[in-house]
Design a protein around this motif. Sequence first.
Motif, short mmCIF file in Angstrom:
data_model
loop_
_atom_site.label_atom_id
_atom_site.label_comp_id
_atom_site.label_asym_id
_atom_site.label_seq_id
_atom_site.Cartn_x
_atom_site.Cartn_y
_atom_site.Cartn_z
N LEU A 174 -1.54 -3.34 -21.75
CA LEU A 174 -2.29 -4.60 -21.79
C LEU A 174 -1.44 -5.78 -22.28
O LEU A 174 -1.64 -6.91 -21.84
N ALA A 175 -0.50 -5.52 -23.16
CA ALA A 175 0.25 -6.60 -23.79
C ALA A 175 1.53 -6.98 -23.06
O ALA A 175 2.07 -8.06 -23.30
N ASN A 176 2.00 -6.12 -22.17
CA ASN A 176 3.28 -6.38 -21.51
C ASN A 176 3.12 -6.28 -19.99
O ASN A 176 2.34 -5.46 -19.50
N PRO A 177 3.90 -7.07 -19.27
CA PRO A 177 3.81 -6.99 -17.81
C PRO A 177 4.19 -5.60 -17.30
O PRO A 177 5.15 -5.00 -17.77
N VAL A 178 3.40 -5.08 -16.39
CA VAL A 178 3.65 -3.80 -15.74
C VAL A 178 3.67 -4.04 -14.23
O VAL A 178 2.72 -4.61 -13.70
N PRO A 179 4.71 -3.62 -13.55
CA PRO A 179 4.71 -3.80 -12.09
C PRO A 179 3.54 -3.02 -11.47
O PRO A 179 3.31 -1.87 -11.80
N VAL A 180 2.80 -3.68 -10.60
CA VAL A 180 1.69 -3.05 -9.90
C VAL A 180 1.93 -3.27 -8.42
O VAL A 180 2.04 -4.41 -7.97
N SER A 181 2.02 -2.19 -7.66
CA SER A 181 2.16 -2.34 -6.21
C SER A 181 0.88 -1.81 -5.56
O SER A 181 0.37 -0.77 -5.94
N THR A 182 0.36 -2.56 -4.61
CA THR A 182 -0.87 -2.21 -3.94
C THR A 182 -0.62 -2.21 -2.45
O THR A 182 -0.05 -3.16 -1.91
N SER A 183 -1.07 -1.18 -1.79
CA SER A 183 -0.97 -1.11 -0.32
C SER A 183 -2.37 -0.93 0.23
O SER A 183 -3.32 -0.65 -0.49
N ILE A 184 -2.51 -1.10 1.54
CA ILE A 184 -3.81 -0.90 2.19
C ILE A 184 -3.61 -0.10 3.46
O ILE A 184 -2.64 -0.27 4.19
N GLU A 185 -4.54 0.80 3.69
CA GLU A 185 -4.62 1.54 4.93
C GLU A 185 -5.91 1.09 5.61
O GLU A 185 -7.00 1.38 5.12
N VAL A 186 -5.79 0.33 6.65
CA VAL A 186 -6.96 -0.18 7.35
C VAL A 186 -7.49 0.93 8.27
O VAL A 186 -6.76 1.47 9.09
N LEU A 187 -8.74 1.27 8.08
CA LEU A 187 -9.35 2.40 8.81
C LEU A 187 -10.01 1.93 10.11
O LEU A 187 -10.46 0.87 10.26
#
Length: 187
Positions: A174-187
Motif C-alpha cells: 500500500l505504501a510503495n509503488p508496485v508494478p501492475v500489469s493488466t491484460s485482457i482476453e476479449v471473448l
Amino acid sequence: MKTMTVRNGVDVEQLVQTIGAIGEDANVGRFTFKARTAWQDGAASVAEIHAFDHMGQPSAHASVHTIQGDEPGVLLGKDSAPNAVELALAALGFCYSVGFAYNAAARGYALDELSFELEGDLDLRNFVGIAEGPRPGFTEIRVKTRARSKNASAQELEELCKYVQDTSPVRDILANPVPVSTSIEVL
C-alpha cells in the motif's frame, strides 16, 4: 518426549525453524499468491483463492476460500459484502495481526488482546471520471492498534508495533509503488 511451545496460537519451534530455513535458502521464502475474481451483477463480485506457488512449485490451500465484494447502497450496490477498498483495509489489519502475533510469540510475549481499527480516506472524483479530483486511491490510511500482554511492557509492545509496520507485506504494497500489469482476453 518433546514439548511443543504454543504462544498466541503459534507453534514457536516451527516458526523459528521456518525463519531458519528462509535464512539458509532465500528460495524457501518465495511465493506467488493468486486470486480469481468474477463479476456477478451490478457491483457484486466473488473471489476465489485456492492455489499459490511456493519455491516455483504449485501448491494449494486445504479448501477454496471465497470472498464476496459489493458496494454500499449509496454507491449503487446491494451492500451484500464489503467493497474493495474496505477489503484492502481488512487485508492490512490481517497482515498486522499475523505479524504481531508471530513476532510476539517469537519474543516470548503472550498476547491477551490485539485489535486494529483502520480508516482510509477516499475521494471518488477521479474514479467517476472527474479529472480534477485527487488520486483514485486512498489519500491516507490510519490504524489504531490495541494490544495487551501480561508479560510485555508498553515499550516492548510499542517497539513490536513499529517492527510489524516496517515488515508488513501489505503495508509495503500500500505504501510503495508496485508494478501492475493488466491484460485482457476479449471473448
